[in-house]
Design a protein around this motif. Structure first.
Motif, PDB file in Angstrom:
ATOM      1  N   ASP A 132       0.855  -1.183   0.000  1.00  0.00           N
ATOM      2  CA  ASP A 132       0.000   0.000   0.000  1.00  0.00           C
ATOM      3  C   ASP A 132       0.894   1.239   0.000  1.00  0.00           C
ATOM      4  O   ASP A 132       2.105   1.141  -0.027  1.00  0.00           O
ATOM      5  CB  ASP A 132      -0.899  -0.022   1.229  1.00  0.00           C
ATOM      6  N   PHE A 133       0.282   2.431   0.050  1.00  0.00           N
ATOM      7  CA  PHE A 133       1.102   3.627   0.177  1.00  0.00           C
ATOM      8  C   PHE A 133       0.509   4.566   1.208  1.00  0.00           C
ATOM      9  O   PHE A 133      -0.661   4.449   1.578  1.00  0.00           O
ATOM     10  CB  PHE A 133       1.351   4.317  -1.168  1.00  0.00           C
ATOM     11  N   ALA A 134       1.349   5.438   1.695  1.00  0.00           N
ATOM     12  CA  ALA A 134       0.928   6.435   2.666  1.00  0.00           C
ATOM     13  C   ALA A 134       1.102   7.804   2.035  1.00  0.00           C
ATOM     14  O   ALA A 134       2.077   8.053   1.328  1.00  0.00           O
ATOM     15  CB  ALA A 134       1.750   6.328   3.938  1.00  0.00           C
ATOM     16  N   LYS A 135       0.148   8.669   2.294  1.00  0.00           N
ATOM     17  CA  LYS A 135       0.199  10.019   1.741  1.00  0.00           C
ATOM     18  C   LYS A 135       0.333  11.025   2.874  1.00  0.00           C
ATOM     19  O   LYS A 135      -0.458  11.005   3.823  1.00  0.00           O
ATOM     20  CB  LYS A 135      -1.065  10.320   0.936  1.00  0.00           C
ATOM     21  N   ILE A 136       1.339  11.873   2.757  1.00  0.00           N
ATOM     22  CA  ILE A 136       1.449  13.008   3.669  1.00  0.00           C
ATOM     23  C   ILE A 136       0.495  14.066   3.132  1.00  0.00           C
ATOM     24  O   ILE A 136       0.691  14.595   2.036  1.00  0.00           O
ATOM     25  CB  ILE A 136       2.891  13.549   3.731  1.00  0.00           C
ATOM     26  N   CYS A 137      -0.549  14.316   3.877  1.00  0.00           N
ATOM     27  CA  CYS A 137      -1.555  15.293   3.425  1.00  0.00           C
ATOM     28  C   CYS A 137      -1.159  16.721   3.810  1.00  0.00           C
ATOM     29  O   CYS A 137      -1.356  17.641   3.021  1.00  0.00           O
ATOM     30  CB  CYS A 137      -2.911  14.940   4.016  1.00  0.00           C
ATOM     31  N   TYR A 138      -0.631  16.891   5.024  1.00  0.00           N
ATOM     32  CA  TYR A 138      -0.170  18.192   5.484  1.00  0.00           C
ATOM     33  C   TYR A 138       1.047  18.002   6.366  1.00  0.00           C
ATOM     34  O   TYR A 138       1.062  17.115   7.220  1.00  0.00           O
ATOM     35  CB  TYR A 138      -1.247  18.930   6.302  1.00  0.00           C
ATOM     36  N   GLN A 187       5.395   0.010   9.012  1.00  0.00           N
ATOM     37  CA  GLN A 187       4.715  -0.868   9.975  1.00  0.00           C
ATOM     38  C   GLN A 187       3.351  -1.322   9.447  1.00  0.00           C
ATOM     39  O   GLN A 187       2.919  -2.436   9.721  1.00  0.00           O
ATOM     40  CB  GLN A 187       4.557  -0.101  11.299  1.00  0.00           C
ATOM     41  N   ARG A 188       2.689  -0.469   8.663  1.00  0.00           N
ATOM     42  CA  ARG A 188       1.373  -0.784   8.099  1.00  0.00           C
ATOM     43  C   ARG A 188       1.458  -1.491   6.754  1.00  0.00           C
ATOM     44  O   ARG A 188       0.453  -1.714   6.099  1.00  0.00           O
ATOM     45  CB  ARG A 188       0.566   0.508   7.928  1.00  0.00           C
ATOM     46  N   GLY A 189       2.660  -1.837   6.297  1.00  0.00           N
ATOM     47  CA  GLY A 189       2.812  -2.563   5.044  1.00  0.00           C
ATOM     48  C   GLY A 189       2.888  -1.697   3.806  1.00  0.00           C
ATOM     49  O   GLY A 189       2.739  -2.189   2.685  1.00  0.00           O
ATOM     50  N   CYS A 190       3.140  -0.416   3.977  1.00  0.00           N
ATOM     51  CA  CYS A 190       3.270   0.475   2.827  1.00  0.00           C
ATOM     52  C   CYS A 190       4.672   0.335   2.226  1.00  0.00           C
ATOM     53  O   CYS A 190       5.644   0.167   2.947  1.00  0.00           O
ATOM     54  CB  CYS A 190       3.046   1.925   3.245  1.00  0.00           C
ATOM     55  N   ASP A 191       4.737   0.426   0.901  1.00  0.00           N
ATOM     56  CA  ASP A 191       6.040   0.355   0.249  1.00  0.00           C
ATOM     57  C   ASP A 191       6.468   1.689  -0.360  1.00  0.00           C
ATOM     58  O   ASP A 191       7.518   1.781  -0.985  1.00  0.00           O
ATOM     59  CB  ASP A 191       6.075  -0.760  -0.803  1.00  0.00           C
ATOM     60  N   ARG A 192       5.660   2.726  -0.151  1.00  0.00           N
ATOM     61  CA  ARG A 192       6.062   4.045  -0.626  1.00  0.00           C
ATOM     62  C   ARG A 192       5.261   5.141   0.081  1.00  0.00           C
ATOM     63  O   ARG A 192       4.196   4.891   0.636  1.00  0.00           O
ATOM     64  CB  ARG A 192       5.932   4.176  -2.135  1.00  0.00           C
ATOM     65  N   MET A 193       5.820   6.334   0.010  1.00  0.00           N
ATOM     66  CA  MET A 193       5.187   7.541   0.539  1.00  0.00           C
ATOM     67  C   MET A 193       4.920   8.467  -0.634  1.00  0.00           C
ATOM     68  O   MET A 193       5.707   8.496  -1.583  1.00  0.00           O
ATOM     69  CB  MET A 193       6.114   8.260   1.520  1.00  0.00           C
ATOM     70  N   GLU A 194       3.849   9.213  -0.551  1.00  0.00           N
ATOM     71  CA  GLU A 194       3.549  10.210  -1.571  1.00  0.00           C
ATOM     72  C   GLU A 194       3.068  11.487  -0.898  1.00  0.00           C
ATOM     73  O   GLU A 194       2.607  11.458   0.249  1.00  0.00           O
ATOM     74  CB  GLU A 194       2.469   9.702  -2.538  1.00  0.00           C
TER      75      GLU A 194
END
Length: 141
Positions: free
Chosen positions: A71-77, A103-110
């Motif tokens: 999955d991915f994680a997004k920095i919103c602010y 830790q949550r299984g994300c393989d990228r940040m956006e």
């Protein structure tokens, strides 16, 4: 510097930090949005504080992917108090966000950062982010 999860009593400071970033909103709206995000298991708001003074915050959202393993994680602010910039606050918040994402299984940040924020762009490049220039938007008014 301590990084912790945001609490409802932090909303006034979050509102003030957003105003510094050019997002002036009524406190009632920030409180309403905070409650929505606080109850969403895919959302996380992190606070950076030093000696009980809030220096910045980061709003993060975890997004599952249907066609990819990770999955991915997004920095919103990401908002750092203008008096605390270039002192490592943003870096600590981003590193904690990345740790939570792994830790949550994300393989990228956006994230999205407007063209009017060249110093933010330099910060993200130093943190190992790469420019991904395509971004499409449509207003739904």
């Amino acid at each position: 510097m301590n990084i912790r999860v945001a609490k409802s009593e932090d909303t006034q400071t979050i509102c003030d930090l957003l105003k510094q970033m050019g997002y002036p909103q009524p406190l009632a709206l920030i409180q309403e949005k905070f409650e929505i995000l606080h109850s969403d298991p895919r959302a996380q708001i992190l606070i950076a504080e030093e000696e009980s003074k809030i220096c910045g915050f980061l709003s993060l959202y975890f997004i599952p992917q249907i066609a990819l393993q990770g999955d991915f994680a997004k920095i919103c602010y990401l908002c750092v108090d203008e008096n605390m910039r270039s002192k490592g606050v943003g870096r600590l918040l981003v590193h904690e966000a990345e740790r939570l994402a792994r830790q949550r299984g994300c393989d990228r940040m956006e994230l999205h950062s407007g063209m009017q924020r060249p110093l933010a762009h330099q910060f993200y490049l130093r943190e190992g982010y790469v420019d991904a220039p395509k971004y499409f938007r449509k207003a739904l008014n």
